[in-house]
Design a protein around this motif. Structure first.
Motif, short mmCIF file in Angstrom:
data_model
loop_
_atom_site.label_atom_id
_atom_site.label_comp_id
_atom_site.label_asym_id
_atom_site.label_seq_id
_atom_site.Cartn_x
_atom_site.Cartn_y
_atom_site.Cartn_z
N GLU A 53 18.85 40.86 39.76
CA GLU A 53 17.87 39.80 39.60
C GLU A 53 17.70 39.05 40.92
O GLU A 53 18.54 38.22 41.29
CB GLU A 53 18.29 38.83 38.49
N GLN A 54 16.63 39.38 41.63
CA GLN A 54 16.31 38.66 42.86
C GLN A 54 14.93 39.11 43.34
O GLN A 54 14.39 40.12 42.90
CB GLN A 54 17.36 38.88 43.94
N ASP A 55 14.40 38.37 44.25
CA ASP A 55 13.13 38.69 44.87
C ASP A 55 13.31 39.95 45.71
O ASP A 55 14.23 40.03 46.53
CB ASP A 55 12.69 37.51 45.75
N ALA A 56 12.47 40.95 45.50
CA ALA A 56 12.59 42.21 46.24
C ALA A 56 12.49 42.01 47.75
O ALA A 56 13.08 42.77 48.52
CB ALA A 56 11.52 43.19 45.77
N LEU A 57 11.77 40.99 48.17
CA LEU A 57 11.62 40.73 49.61
C LEU A 57 12.89 40.19 50.26
O LEU A 57 12.95 40.05 51.48
CB LEU A 57 10.45 39.77 49.85
N THR A 58 13.90 39.90 49.44
CA THR A 58 15.15 39.39 50.00
C THR A 58 16.28 40.43 49.94
O THR A 58 17.41 40.11 50.30
CB THR A 58 15.61 38.11 49.26
N LEU A 59 15.98 41.64 49.48
CA LEU A 59 17.02 42.68 49.42
C LEU A 59 17.54 42.98 50.82
O LEU A 59 16.77 43.25 51.73
CB LEU A 59 16.45 43.95 48.79
N SER A 60 18.85 42.94 50.96
CA SER A 60 19.45 43.18 52.27
C SER A 60 19.71 44.67 52.48
O SER A 60 19.73 45.46 51.54
CB SER A 60 20.77 42.41 52.39
N LYS A 61 19.96 45.01 53.73
CA LYS A 61 20.31 46.39 54.08
C LYS A 61 21.57 46.82 53.32
O LYS A 61 21.65 47.95 52.82
CB LYS A 61 20.51 46.49 55.59
#
Length: 184
Positions: A53-61
């Protein structure tokens, strides 16, 4: 020991995402549903769903490194349609070389008619489309971005095309559908 393919499904609770989730889990893939609202995912898929559950634009490497395949079925409102391309850029720059990225795009980027005009131009003629035309226009920009390498070039070598064709012959995945091949 057989390892299960780990899939991150971005936009799992959307129209396409729901169908992809069902088909992928039925096929035995280990699917993680990336969503903005975990409760909605549990309501749709049951309490056993694995959720990110999080904004896809904040997914880290590092977060993305946990998956073999990332499926981008992201959808948004017309006011935020530019996030389609932003997410494509975000994922391309954070995925490793062994990971696959599959992107679901609308038909607005396809060509039609004897003159090969963009379908998005036809969509613009639909009464009331001005309220939502930003979505297919944004997805067209996303496709244009995905077809270009780091130098801004869009090309496919004969070698790349040959590999894609042999893979399709050996493992048919496309029947009467469009898929794109490009060098990265």
């Amino acid at each position: 020991m057989i390892l299960m393919t780990k899939v991150l499904l971005i936009g799992a609770t959307g129209m396409a995402g729901q169908e992809i989730y069902q088909a992928a889990t039925k096929a035995g893939l280990a699917v993680t549903a990336q969503v903005r609202h975990a409760d909605k995912a549990r309501e749709l898929f049951g309490t056993g769903v694995t959720v990110l559950e999080q904004d896809a634009l904040t997914l880290s490497k590092d977060e993305l490194a946990n998956f073999d395949v990332v499926v981008n079925a992201f959808s948004t409102s017309p006011a935020e349609a530019d996030n389609h391309q932003k997410l494509a850029e975000h994922l391309v720059h954070r995925l490793g070389g062994d990971q696959r990225l599959l992107v679901i795009l609308g038909a607005g980027s396809l060509l039609d008619g004897a003159d090969d005009h963009l379908v998005v131009d036809d969509i613009k003629k639909i009464p009331g489309s001005d309220a939502w035309i930003a979505i297919p226009e944004g997805q067209k920009k996303e496709l244009d971005y995905l077809l270009r390498n780091d130098a801004g070039e869009s090309y496919t070598t004969a070698g790349t095309m040959a590999k894609a064709m042999v893979a399709e012959i050996l493992h048919p995945a496309h029947h009467r559908e469009c898929f794109t091949v490009a060098n990265s």
